[in-house]
Write a protein that holds these residues in place. Structure first.
Motif, mmCIF file in Angstrom:
data_model
loop_
_atom_site.group_PDB
_atom_site.id
_atom_site.type_symbol
_atom_site.label_atom_id
_atom_site.label_comp_id
_atom_site.label_asym_id
_atom_site.label_seq_id
_atom_site.Cartn_x
_atom_site.Cartn_y
_atom_site.Cartn_z
ATOM 1 N N THR A 216 0.828 -1.208 0.000
ATOM 2 C CA THR A 216 0.000 0.000 0.000
ATOM 3 C C THR A 216 0.856 1.248 0.000
ATOM 4 O OG1 THR A 216 -1.775 -1.138 1.190
ATOM 5 C CG2 THR A 216 -1.788 1.272 1.255
ATOM 6 N N THR A 217 1.887 1.263 0.875
ATOM 7 C CA THR A 217 2.757 2.428 0.952
ATOM 8 C C THR A 217 3.509 2.635 -0.352
ATOM 9 O OG1 THR A 217 3.056 1.983 3.313
ATOM 10 C CG2 THR A 217 4.589 3.524 2.292
ATOM 11 N N ALA A 218 4.004 1.538 -0.948
ATOM 12 C CA ALA A 218 4.694 1.655 -2.235
ATOM 13 C C ALA A 218 3.736 2.149 -3.308
ATOM 14 C CB ALA A 218 5.280 0.301 -2.635
ATOM 15 N N GLY A 219 2.498 1.644 -3.282
ATOM 16 C CA GLY A 219 1.501 2.088 -4.252
ATOM 17 C C GLY A 219 1.199 3.569 -4.126
ATOM 18 N N VAL A 220 1.125 4.051 -2.883
ATOM 19 C CA VAL A 220 0.876 5.479 -2.661
ATOM 20 C C VAL A 220 2.031 6.308 -3.219
ATOM 21 C CG1 VAL A 220 0.688 7.268 -0.892
ATOM 22 C CG2 VAL A 220 -0.613 5.158 -0.659
ATOM 23 N N ALA A 221 3.277 5.856 -2.949
ATOM 24 C CA ALA A 221 4.442 6.596 -3.423
ATOM 25 C C ALA A 221 4.494 6.634 -4.946
ATOM 26 C CB ALA A 221 5.719 5.973 -2.862
ATOM 27 N N VAL A 222 4.332 5.469 -5.576
ATOM 28 C CA VAL A 222 4.364 5.408 -7.044
ATOM 29 C C VAL A 222 3.192 6.174 -7.634
ATOM 30 C CG1 VAL A 222 4.230 3.876 -9.033
ATOM 31 C CG2 VAL A 222 5.595 3.216 -7.046
ATOM 32 N N GLY A 223 2.014 5.973 -7.040
ATOM 33 C CA GLY A 223 0.831 6.685 -7.521
ATOM 34 C C GLY A 223 0.974 8.180 -7.412
ATOM 35 N N PHE A 224 1.591 8.639 -6.319
ATOM 36 C CA PHE A 224 1.782 10.077 -6.154
ATOM 37 C C PHE A 224 2.705 10.630 -7.236
ATOM 38 C CE2 PHE A 224 4.003 13.769 -4.550
ATOM 39 C CZ PHE A 224 2.963 14.556 -4.071
ATOM 40 N N ILE A 225 3.809 9.917 -7.492
ATOM 41 C CA ILE A 225 4.747 10.392 -8.513
ATOM 42 C C ILE A 225 4.083 10.426 -9.886
ATOM 43 C CG2 ILE A 225 6.879 9.839 -9.745
ATOM 44 C CD1 ILE A 225 8.022 8.792 -7.140
ATOM 45 N N VAL A 226 3.340 9.347 -10.212
ATOM 46 C CA VAL A 226 2.653 9.294 -11.515
ATOM 47 C C VAL A 226 1.629 10.414 -11.616
ATOM 48 C CG1 VAL A 226 1.108 7.932 -12.964
ATOM 49 C CG2 VAL A 226 3.031 6.822 -11.814
ATOM 50 N N ALA A 227 0.814 10.592 -10.560
ATOM 51 C CA ALA A 227 -0.203 11.643 -10.574
ATOM 52 C C ALA A 227 0.442 13.018 -10.674
ATOM 53 C CB ALA A 227 -1.066 11.551 -9.318
ATOM 54 N N ALA A 228 1.561 13.199 -9.970
ATOM 55 C CA ALA A 228 2.245 14.491 -10.004
ATOM 56 C C ALA A 228 2.757 14.802 -11.404
ATOM 57 C CB ALA A 228 3.400 14.497 -9.009
ATOM 58 N N ILE A 229 3.306 13.777 -12.076
ATOM 59 C CA ILE A 229 3.823 13.991 -13.430
ATOM 60 C C ILE A 229 2.690 14.299 -14.400
ATOM 61 C CG2 ILE A 229 4.977 12.866 -15.370
ATOM 62 C CD1 ILE A 229 6.659 11.341 -13.317
ATOM 63 N N VAL A 230 1.582 13.552 -14.281
ATOM 64 C CA VAL A 230 0.454 13.750 -15.199
ATOM 65 C C VAL A 230 -0.214 15.101 -14.960
ATOM 66 C CG1 VAL A 230 -1.819 12.903 -15.879
ATOM 67 C CG2 VAL A 230 0.039 11.277 -15.474
ATOM 68 N N VAL A 231 -0.621 15.339 -13.708
ATOM 69 C CA VAL A 231 -1.313 16.597 -13.394
ATOM 70 C C VAL A 231 -0.364 17.781 -13.526
ATOM 71 C CG1 VAL A 231 -2.563 17.866 -11.613
ATOM 72 C CG2 VAL A 231 -2.923 15.408 -11.876
ATOM 73 N N GLY A 232 0.858 17.613 -12.994
ATOM 74 C CA GLY A 232 1.824 18.704 -13.088
ATOM 75 C C GLY A 232 2.184 19.036 -14.513
ATOM 76 N N GLY A 233 2.223 17.997 -15.381
ATOM 77 C CA GLY A 233 2.533 18.252 -16.785
ATOM 78 C C GLY A 233 1.486 19.103 -17.464
ATOM 79 N N ILE A 234 0.271 19.118 -16.928
ATOM 80 C CA ILE A 234 -0.799 19.943 -17.495
ATOM 81 C C ILE A 234 -0.816 21.341 -16.859
ATOM 82 C CG2 ILE A 234 -3.308 20.158 -17.746
ATOM 83 C CD1 ILE A 234 -3.423 17.079 -17.705
#
Length: 412
Positions: free
Chosen positions: A186-204
């Motif tokens: 769960t913790t790893a999923g949160v970390a990876v998910g946060f990075i992915v979400a940050a790249i996607v949302v931040g890229g916009i």
């Protein structure tokens, strides 16, 4: 009557002067400045001169800002695509450079009788390779732009990404999360998910925001926005249950692809010259020299050094079909540094590591960083005598030089 802030101001002045002077001395003897900054912290800490108190709330806050700025810098100079560009070799070396030292670290700490979270924190501190230090030593021996250099830098990028995910898991565990496969996943999923979400949302969101800020043409506007973005994302990461430095790292990844990256790098580098040495000095000041020589402290330090060197060295031989100097790759992967120190500091602050064990981990970081440059120089001694031998330019998080990018990878 002297103002009650006077001792703090004098201590801060001493830290800034001491880290810069000893950082310069370290560079003059062929070592990265971070080692001089750590030594300055040890000298000024409670064990010796008693100038710097690492538990002082002001210095703790400045050190926290320093580590966030450091991770923002690392993110700014991390091109995730570079891992793919250098191919499976870098991926294999990077993953092996995490798995092998982590496994050996668990074995040796448990063999010495430690249980609970201590083996996990000590093993995690062995996983990261210092991008800045590895790039520096490869540059010194003229191998930065070689195939071996590209593999090492690509693997170091992957090491840092995986290492930060491991750090997020460890932070959750020391924060009270129950130790189980599900909780770690769960913790790893949160970390990876946060990075992915940050790249996607931040890229916009971030590129148009940075364009707007650039139009203001105000000095430091881009730097202030980058720092604010890192602080906001660090706060969101902490709120989401991940490590705050994951947020600062993700902010750097997002800013890496913006057209204003060069101006942001310059501004963040200037901030780093103030805040980052304070972080390293506070880490050094936390070393308890007497406790290192009590009980199993020194034995643990030596054991961590042995498995720390062996784990990264063996990782260099993973791409065995690739016709390269595997020994050189393995040695270049040995230096720990920023992320390893963050693991150690997390363990000490949470109470998982005693002062003696913290000092043992710090000893491992220092020794693994010290031995790589002369070892690499020995390995490349014959080639350095030839006409093609030269020191290649690079951007180093500690030195602050600006390079042309080597083929197929963004410099770190």
């Amino acid at each position: 009557m002297p103002d009650h802030h006077t001792p703090l101001l004098l201590a801060l002045a001493a830290v800034l002067i001491g880290t810069k002077l000893l950082g310069e001395v370290a560079q003059r003897i062929g070592q990265p400045a971070v080692l001089g900054e750590l030594v300055a912290g040890v000298l000024m800490g409670p064990s010796l001169l008693r100038i710097l108190d690492p538990s002082d709330p002001v210095f703790s806050a400045l050190a926290e800002l320093g580590v966030l700025v450091l991770l923002l810098q690392i993110g700014l100079h991390t091109d995730l695509k570079s891992i793919l560009r250098v191919g499976p070799a870098a991926t294999g070396v990077g993953l092996a450079g995490v798995v092998i030292p982590f496994g050996l670290g668990l074995l040796v700490t448990r063999a010495l009788g430690y249980t609970g979270l201590v083996p996990l924190v000590c093993a995690a501190a062995l996983t990261a390779t210092s991008i800045g230090i590895s790039a520096r030593v490869l540059s010194d021996v003229g191998k930065l732009r070689s195939t071996e250099g590209n593999v090492v830098l690509g693997a170091a990028v992957l090491d840092d990404v995986v290492g930060l995910i491991v750090l997020s898991i460890v932070a959750g565990l020391v924060g009270g999360t129950a130790v189980s496969v599900r909780s770690m996943a769960t913790t790893a999923g949160v970390a990876v998910g946060f990075i992915v979400a940050a790249i996607v949302v931040g890229g916009i969101v971030v590129p148009p925001l940075m364009r707007l800020v650039a139009r203001l043409r105000l000095v430091w506007a881009l730097g202030a926005m980058a720092l604010a973005l890192a602080l906001v994302m660090a706060g969101i990461a902490g709120w989401a249950g991940s490590a705050t430095i994951i947020g600062a790292f993700a902010a750097g990844l997002v800013l890496h692809v913006t057209p204003q990256r060069t101006q942001v790098e310059d501004a963040v580098s200037t901030l780093g010259h103030f805040f980052v040495p304070i972080f390293f000095a506070v880490v050094g000041a936390a070393v308890d020299l007497p406790s290192l020589f009590e009980g199993q402290g020194l034995l643990m330090g030596v054991a961590l050094i042995v498995v720390g060197v062996a784990g990264k060295f063996l990782a260099g031989f993973v791409p065995f079909r690739l016709r390269v100097n595997h020994t050189l790759i393995g040695v270049a992967m040995i230096p720990r540094g920023e992320v390893g120190l963050i693991f150690a500091q997390l363990g000490l602050a949470s109470g998982v590591l005693s002062p003696g064990l913290f000092s043992a981990v710090l000893l491992m970081v220092i020794v693994t960083t010290f031995i790589a440059p002369p070892w690499l120089a020995y390995l490349t001694r014959e080639s350095r005598r030839g006409p093609a031998a030269h020191r290649e330019p690079l951007y180093d998080l500690v030195v602050g030089e600006r390079p042309p990018p080597p083929p197929g990878i963004t410099p770190h």
